[in-house]
Design a protein around this motif. Structure first.
Motif, PDB file in Angstrom:
ATOM      1  N   ARG A  20       0.876  -1.175   0.000  1.00 17.80           N
ATOM      2  CA  ARG A  20       0.000   0.000   0.000  1.00 17.80           C
ATOM      3  C   ARG A  20       0.908   1.219   0.000  1.00 17.80           C
ATOM      4  O   ARG A  20       1.938   1.223   0.682  1.00 17.80           O
ATOM      5  N   MET A  21       0.558   2.228  -0.780  1.00 20.33           N
ATOM      6  CA  MET A  21       1.418   3.412  -0.870  1.00 20.33           C
ATOM      7  C   MET A  21       0.568   4.677  -0.929  1.00 20.33           C
ATOM      8  O   MET A  21      -0.468   4.692  -1.588  1.00 20.33           O
ATOM      9  N   PHE A  37      -9.210   5.441 -11.587  1.00 25.33           N
ATOM     10  CA  PHE A  37      -7.830   4.993 -11.458  1.00 25.33           C
ATOM     11  C   PHE A  37      -6.855   6.116 -11.796  1.00 25.33           C
ATOM     12  O   PHE A  37      -7.264   7.189 -12.272  1.00 25.33           O
ATOM     13  N   ILE A  38      -5.584   5.843 -11.526  1.00 28.39           N
ATOM     14  CA  ILE A  38      -4.513   6.782 -11.870  1.00 28.39           C
ATOM     15  C   ILE A  38      -3.523   6.058 -12.782  1.00 28.39           C
ATOM     16  O   ILE A  38      -3.535   4.825 -12.837  1.00 28.39           O
ATOM     17  N   MET A  54      -7.364   3.633  -4.371  1.00 24.91           N
ATOM     18  CA  MET A  54      -7.920   2.897  -3.233  1.00 24.91           C
ATOM     19  C   MET A  54      -8.559   3.873  -2.239  1.00 24.91           C
ATOM     20  O   MET A  54      -9.562   3.583  -1.611  1.00 24.91           O
ATOM     21  N   ASP A  55      -7.947   5.049  -2.161  1.00 24.98           N
ATOM     22  CA  ASP A  55      -8.487   6.108  -1.313  1.00 24.98           C
ATOM     23  C   ASP A  55      -7.766   7.402  -1.669  1.00 24.98           C
ATOM     24  O   ASP A  55      -6.790   7.387  -2.431  1.00 24.98           O
ATOM     25  N   TYR A  56      -8.242   8.507  -1.122  1.00 26.49           N
ATOM     26  CA  TYR A  56      -7.594   9.790  -1.365  1.00 26.49           C
ATOM     27  C   TYR A  56      -8.023  10.743  -0.269  1.00 26.49           C
ATOM     28  O   TYR A  56      -9.051  10.540   0.372  1.00 26.49           O
ATOM     29  N   MET A  65      -2.843   3.897  -3.019  1.00 25.13           N
ATOM     30  CA  MET A  65      -3.025   2.763  -3.939  1.00 25.13           C
ATOM     31  C   MET A  65      -2.468   1.512  -3.297  1.00 25.13           C
ATOM     32  O   MET A  65      -1.654   1.578  -2.374  1.00 25.13           O
ATOM     33  N   ALA A  66      -2.933   0.362  -3.801  1.00 27.28           N
ATOM     34  CA  ALA A  66      -2.356  -0.909  -3.361  1.00 27.28           C
ATOM     35  C   ALA A  66      -1.977  -1.647  -4.632  1.00 27.28           C
ATOM     36  O   ALA A  66      -2.727  -1.630  -5.607  1.00 27.28           O
TER      37      ALA A  66
END
Ligand SMILES: Cc1cc2nc3c(=O)[nH]c(=O)nc-3n(C[C@H](O)[C@H](O)[C@H](O)COP(=O)(O)OP(=O)(O)OC[C@H]3O[C@@H](n4cnc5c(N)ncnc54)[C@H](O)[C@@H]3O)c2cc1C
Ligand code: FES
Length: 289
Positions: A20-21, A37-38, A54-56, A65-66
């Protein structure tokens, strides 16, 4: 003009070869929604890869993102530490998930697809749906984000191949149970292609509308190159701009699988080349910034 610095602000391992980053990218969160998505480029010599949001955080100006390490670019990404900068992060891309008050929604996830499912499940809960989250994995070690799913106001059920978490079996068994006992009005499935295909076949049989998120190979992510084309209801669609979510009953999964294998030889060459350079790899913080 000074270029943006896409700094890695947080990073953790979630499962073997899954990370996860969190990355600073303040222009993305104000316009982002579940299902989008990115496209990330780790360094300026590297390729672009699509990863689901995944979140923001609008307050922090970050995206989360994961990703699973499957080849050169995801391997490079896994080597990035907090403080490193990625060359580019572009988004949000793709159409957001259709979210409304459907009634009962089953959100089905497997593998790293669980990361993409998380914002969708949350949005479905927020829209007032009764949500059942059904997750499948090889074993407890390979299941990700169960803690975040547990925190949602949803009924979480898990199946693992070896029974080390939840019931023993495949997630499709949980889907069938849900259809028979609960009667979902809609199913959203995100995960490995065989899982999305199996879920779609099952729900088609029972007449439950089903949406799947396709992981077609992408290049520009803006509808210009055609790399991500797929077949839906007998028509050619571009996953990046027409999707990535489509009616699972209309997707030609054979075409998707064959196109995902189109560059296996080149990917293997790239992996071998990078393996020799991987020791000490850094994305050269500032290169893209
Ligand atoms: C809309 C979308 C969202 C995605 N979200 C996630 C995510 O949240 N987490 C995650 O781990 N993965 C996600 N993927 C898949 C991810 O993009 C690929 O795993 C990644 O591109 C592999 O690159 P690589 O260089 O590491 O591996 P490679 O060795 O280049 O490829 C390994 C395999 O990954 C697939 N792949 C390769 N290049 C691409 C590409 N440019 N676009 C799509 N698939 C490719 C192919 O099947 C290939 O055989 C997503 C894909 C799409 C289309
Ligand atoms: S990635 Fe180029 S058209 Fe979709």
């Amino acid at each position: 003009m000074e270029r943006a610095r896409f700094e890695v602000t947080d990073r953790e391992g979630l499962a073997p070869d899954v990370f996860r980053m969190t990355v600073r990218a303040p222009l993305i969160p104000p316009n982002a929604a579940a299902g989008q998505f990115i496209i990330v480029r780790v360094d300026t010599q590297g390729e672009r890869i699509p990863l689901t949001l995944m979140d923001y955080s609008r307050e922090e100006g970050t995206v989360e993102m994961a990703f699973q390490v499957v080849g050169t670019t995801t391997m490079k990404l896994s080597r990035c530490e907090v403080g490193d900068c990625l060359a580019d992060v572009v988004g949000p891309l793709g159409r957001p998930t259709e979210v409304m008050r459907f009634g009962k929604v089953a959100c089905v996830g497997g593998g790293v697809g669980i990361a993409a499912l998380y914002p969708i499940a949350r949005a479905m809960v927020d829209a007032g749906n009764e949500v059942r989250v059904l997750l499948g994995g090889r074993d407890r070690e390979h299941l990700i984000l169960t803690d975040r799913m547990e925190a949602l106001d949803a009924d979480l059920r898990v199946a693992t191949d070896d029974g080390s978490f939840g019931v023993r079996g495949f997630v499709t068994e949980l889907v069938l149970e849900a259809i028979n006992e609960w009667g979902p009005d809609r199913v959203v499935a995100v995960g490995p292609v065989p899982m999305m295909r199996a879920v779609s076949m099952l729900t088609k049989e029972h007449g439950v509308p089903t949406v799947v998120s396709l992981n077609a190979i992408m290049l520009d992510g803006t509808g210009m190159c055609g790399t991500c084309r797929c077949e839906v209801a007998g028509e050619t669609k571009f996953s990046c701009v027409d999707g990535p979510e489509f009616d699972g009953h209309q997707v030609d999964f054979e075409v998707l699988v064959s196109r995902l294998k189109a560059y296996l030889d080149e990917e293997a060459v790239s992996r071998d080349r990078f393996a020799g350079l991987a020791e000490g790899y850094r994305p050269a913080c500032g290169e893209g910034g």
